[in-house]
Structure formats: C-alpha cells, structure tokens
Scaffold this active site. Structure first.
Site, PDB file in Angstrom:
ATOM      1  N   ASP A 198      38.350  44.488  78.354  1.00 36.80           N
ATOM      2  CA  ASP A 198      37.645  45.013  77.176  1.00 36.80           C
ATOM      3  C   ASP A 198      38.622  45.924  76.456  1.00 36.80           C
ATOM      4  O   ASP A 198      39.654  46.320  77.014  1.00 36.80           O
ATOM      5  CB  ASP A 198      36.392  45.798  77.595  1.00 36.80           C
ATOM      6  CG  ASP A 198      35.656  46.403  76.394  1.00 36.80           C
ATOM      7  OD1 ASP A 198      35.493  45.697  75.384  1.00 36.80           O
ATOM      8  OD2 ASP A 198      35.272  47.584  76.454  1.00 36.80           O
ATOM      9  N   SER A 199      38.272  46.294  75.234  1.00 32.54           N
ATOM     10  CA  SER A 199      39.094  47.252  74.500  1.00 32.54           C
ATOM     11  C   SER A 199      39.084  48.625  75.180  1.00 32.54           C
ATOM     12  O   SER A 199      39.974  49.426  74.960  1.00 32.54           O
ATOM     13  CB  SER A 199      38.565  47.388  73.074  1.00 32.54           C
ATOM     14  OG  SER A 199      37.203  47.759  73.124  1.00 32.54           O
ATOM     15  N   CYS A 218      34.100  41.807  75.846  1.00 33.22           N
ATOM     16  CA  CYS A 218      34.215  42.573  74.605  1.00 33.22           C
ATOM     17  C   CYS A 218      33.604  41.741  73.490  1.00 33.22           C
ATOM     18  O   CYS A 218      34.064  40.621  73.215  1.00 33.22           O
ATOM     19  CB  CYS A 218      35.694  42.849  74.333  1.00 33.22           C
ATOM     20  SG  CYS A 218      35.981  43.674  72.762  1.00 33.22           S
ATOM     21  N   GLU A 251      32.404  56.503  74.038  1.00 36.49           N
ATOM     22  CA  GLU A 251      33.704  56.812  74.671  1.00 36.49           C
ATOM     23  C   GLU A 251      33.888  58.330  74.821  1.00 36.49           C
ATOM     24  O   GLU A 251      34.613  58.783  75.678  1.00 36.49           O
ATOM     25  CB  GLU A 251      34.873  56.212  73.869  1.00 36.49           C
ATOM     26  CG  GLU A 251      34.949  54.681  73.910  1.00 36.49           C
ATOM     27  CD  GLU A 251      35.802  54.106  75.062  1.00 36.49           C
ATOM     28  OE1 GLU A 251      36.696  54.802  75.551  1.00 36.49           O
ATOM     29  OE2 GLU A 251      35.534  52.958  75.466  1.00 36.49           O
ATOM     30  N   CYS A 257      27.762  44.496  71.737  1.00 33.01           N
ATOM     31  CA  CYS A 257      28.976  45.228  72.122  1.00 33.01           C
ATOM     32  C   CYS A 257      28.729  45.746  73.529  1.00 33.01           C
ATOM     33  O   CYS A 257      27.648  46.288  73.814  1.00 33.01           O
ATOM     34  CB  CYS A 257      29.201  46.372  71.145  1.00 33.01           C
ATOM     35  SG  CYS A 257      30.464  47.537  71.683  1.00 33.01           S
ATOM     36  N   HIS A 260      29.713  48.234  75.017  1.00 31.47           N
ATOM     37  CA  HIS A 260      29.525  49.682  75.161  1.00 31.47           C
ATOM     38  C   HIS A 260      28.044  50.091  75.054  1.00 31.47           C
ATOM     39  O   HIS A 260      27.653  51.147  75.524  1.00 31.47           O
ATOM     40  CB  HIS A 260      30.279  50.443  74.069  1.00 31.47           C
ATOM     41  CG  HIS A 260      31.740  50.621  74.326  1.00 31.47           C
ATOM     42  ND1 HIS A 260      32.633  49.585  74.287  1.00 31.47           N
ATOM     43  CD2 HIS A 260      32.460  51.736  74.631  1.00 31.47           C
ATOM     44  CE1 HIS A 260      33.847  50.056  74.539  1.00 31.47           C
ATOM     45  NE2 HIS A 260      33.769  51.362  74.749  1.00 31.47           N
TER      46      HIS A 260
HETATM   47  N1  DGL Z   1      33.221  46.897  74.021  1.00 31.62           N
HETATM   48  C1  DGL Z   1      33.771  46.459  72.768  1.00 31.62           C
HETATM   49  C2  DGL Z   1      32.875  45.404  72.146  1.00 31.62           C
HETATM   50  O1  DGL Z   1      32.119  44.829  72.861  1.00 31.62           O
HETATM   51  C3  DGL Z   1      34.070  47.674  71.972  1.00 31.62           C
HETATM   52  C4  DGL Z   1      34.529  47.403  70.616  1.00 31.62           C
HETATM   53  C5  DGL Z   1      35.653  48.178  70.064  1.00 31.62           C
HETATM   54  O2  DGL Z   1      36.678  48.343  70.717  1.00 31.62           O
HETATM   55  O3  DGL Z   1      35.519  48.560  68.912  1.00 31.62           O
HETATM   56  O4  DGL Z   1      32.882  45.102  71.006  1.00 31.62           O
END
Ligand code: DGL
Length: 278
Positions: A10-11, A73, A151, A184, A186
C-alpha cells in the site's frame, strides 16, 4: 511454490487493514508487507507518478520471490488497472472483489463510493459495478483529507474527523444509498465515524476485507495454500521512519505483533535499518 510468502503493498499503513483480514483467514501463510510511507499519499498524484510508484512496489515484493501479490491500495488498483497483467504469479487489486461485494449487498440498487481523489477520478469502482449490473446507481465522493487524518492519528471519536466526514458524506443521505464502499484501505480505521454520518442502515463494504477473502479463494483455486499448521510470519517494510509506523501499525492490525520492521530505500531497493514493532 506453495511455501513462498504472499506480498502485500500500500502507499502507507492502509493496506494493513487487508493484512488484518488475511491473518484471520490465512493464519498459516507468511506475509511480506510493504508500506510506501515515505511517499504516501498517492491519491493526489498524477497517473504517471502512481504507475511508477506501483511498479517499484511490485518489483520490491518480487525480490522476495512471493507467490501472490495484493495491491491493498484503492488508488493503485483504480489508477493502474493493468498492474498485474505481466506477472507470472496470481495478483489482485481491491477494486474487483469490493465492487462485486457491494453489487451483491445492495437491496435498493444505490451504492456510494468514497476514495482518494485519484481513485474517484479513475472511476474503476464505478465502471466495475456498472459492468456487473448497469441498473445500479452509483454515487461517488473523494475524501482527500481522510488519509492524512488517519496517518496522523485523527481517528474515530475525534471531533475533527467527524466534522470532515459530515462535510464529505452529506450527499449520500440525499441520494438514499443503502451500501457504501470504503474504496481506500485507510478508511476502515474510521468506519464508525463514517457509519455514524451516513446512517447505521447503510452497509459498509471494506475493501481490505473483501480483497483478503478474494485472495484466499484465488490461492485455493491455484492450489497455492501452504497447508502449514503453525502461525505464519509477517515481515514489514517501510520507506520512511520506522517509529511512526510502529506506533500506528498495531492499531491497523487490531493486535500487537512483535515483528521486525525494516526501512528500505525504495528508489535503490536497499535496506537501511530495522527495529522491533511493539
Ligand atoms: N490506502 C490507499 C488507498 O487505498 C491510500 C491512498 C493514498 O495514498 O492516497 O487508496
């Protein structure tokens, strides 16, 4: 092949919501997790940049000789839809399993989708739902502040998170949706707040959870489950400070894992430091 680990990326920390589900349904599998914490968020970047980052993330996981890759992600899965095409191992993003779960869940044919700006703009969830059933009405809203809030530890019960959620989610009340996709990975961390705002009658579809269950089915269908009976190992890699990752990771995972976290330089794909996650 069966005994190789599963690679998840993931990011940032969001993909850990998928790992949490994987640990429940595949407790004997080894997992390599990469969170690109040095470059999060991806969701407000261009398609070119997100594609470059995603390819680097995949190539890092491939260096562990993984048997499957999960792009946990929403942004990567929506924007780089062909990411898994040239891999010779099973691959999944979050869009297809999540869209399918939502299409099955809705009773009144009205689904809401929330995600990062790049995700909503790419319209991959929207298109996938329409492909499954074009009578379903889809309403989408980007929520760019949710990832930085999560975050930075502004979670459920925080009045700021609630205020932001009210601002983003009011349209779903007007539209009368009965199902909402957390597009997302998150967002499950603030799902109680989201649910409070859209109403408890709205079924929340968690992309991490749906993707973990899809990954299980895919591994099983390919005869790739490792068949072990002892608990699997999880290894965590990040591209920014280990301390901030360690602090929040247990929250995402929903339990304390005493694992080593390693910091890597994602451009060079080299290791820097490691510390125990507590
Ligand atoms: N968890 C990522 C997603 O599902 C986060 C997105 C991001 O880095 O902006 O989109």
């Amino acid at each position: 092949m069966k005994n190789k680990p599963i690679g998840v990326f993931d990011s940032g920390l969001g993909g850990l919501t998928a790992v949490k589900e994987l640990l429940k349904i595949l407790p004997h599998e080894d997992i390599i997790y990469f969170g690109d914490t040095g470059r999060v968020p991806y969701g407000n970047r261009s398609r070119e940049t997100i594609t470059k980052y995603a390819q680097e993330d995949v190539s890092f996981l491939l260096s562990f000789d993984v048997k499957m890759i999960i792009a946990a992600c929403g942004t990567v899965s929506s924007v780089v839809s062909d990411l898994g095409e040239n891999l010779n191992i099973p691959f999944t993003g979050v869009v297809k399993p999540t869209a399918k779960a939502a299409a099955v869940a809705t009773k009144n044919g009205k689904i809401g989708i929330i995600g990062t700006t790049a995700t909503i703009k790419a319209a991959a969830y929207q298109n996938e739902i329409k492909r499954i059933n074009n009578k379903i009405e889809v309403f989408s809203q980007d929520c760019p502040l949710f990832v930085p809030l999560v975050e930075n530890g502004f979670l459920d019960n925080d009045p700021i998170t609630l205020e932001v959620a009210k601002r983003y989610l009011s349209l779903f009340k007007e539209k009368g949706i009965d199902t909402l996709i957390l597009g997302c990975t998150h967002y499950p961390i603030i799902s109680s707040t989201i649910s409070k705002v859209v109403g408890s009658h709205v079924k929340i579809i968690d992309s991490g959870k749906e993707t973990a269950s899809f990954a299980f089915k895919k591994l099983k269908a390919n005869n790739l489950l490792n068949g072990k009976t002892n608990p699997g190992n999880c290894s965590f890699y990040v591209s920014d400070t280990i301390e901030s990752f360690s602090k929040t990771a247990n929250l995402f995972l929903g339990k304390t894992l005493n694992q080593t976290v390693k910091k890597i330089n994602i451009d060079m794909q080299t290791f820097e430091t490691d510390v125990t996650l507590k």
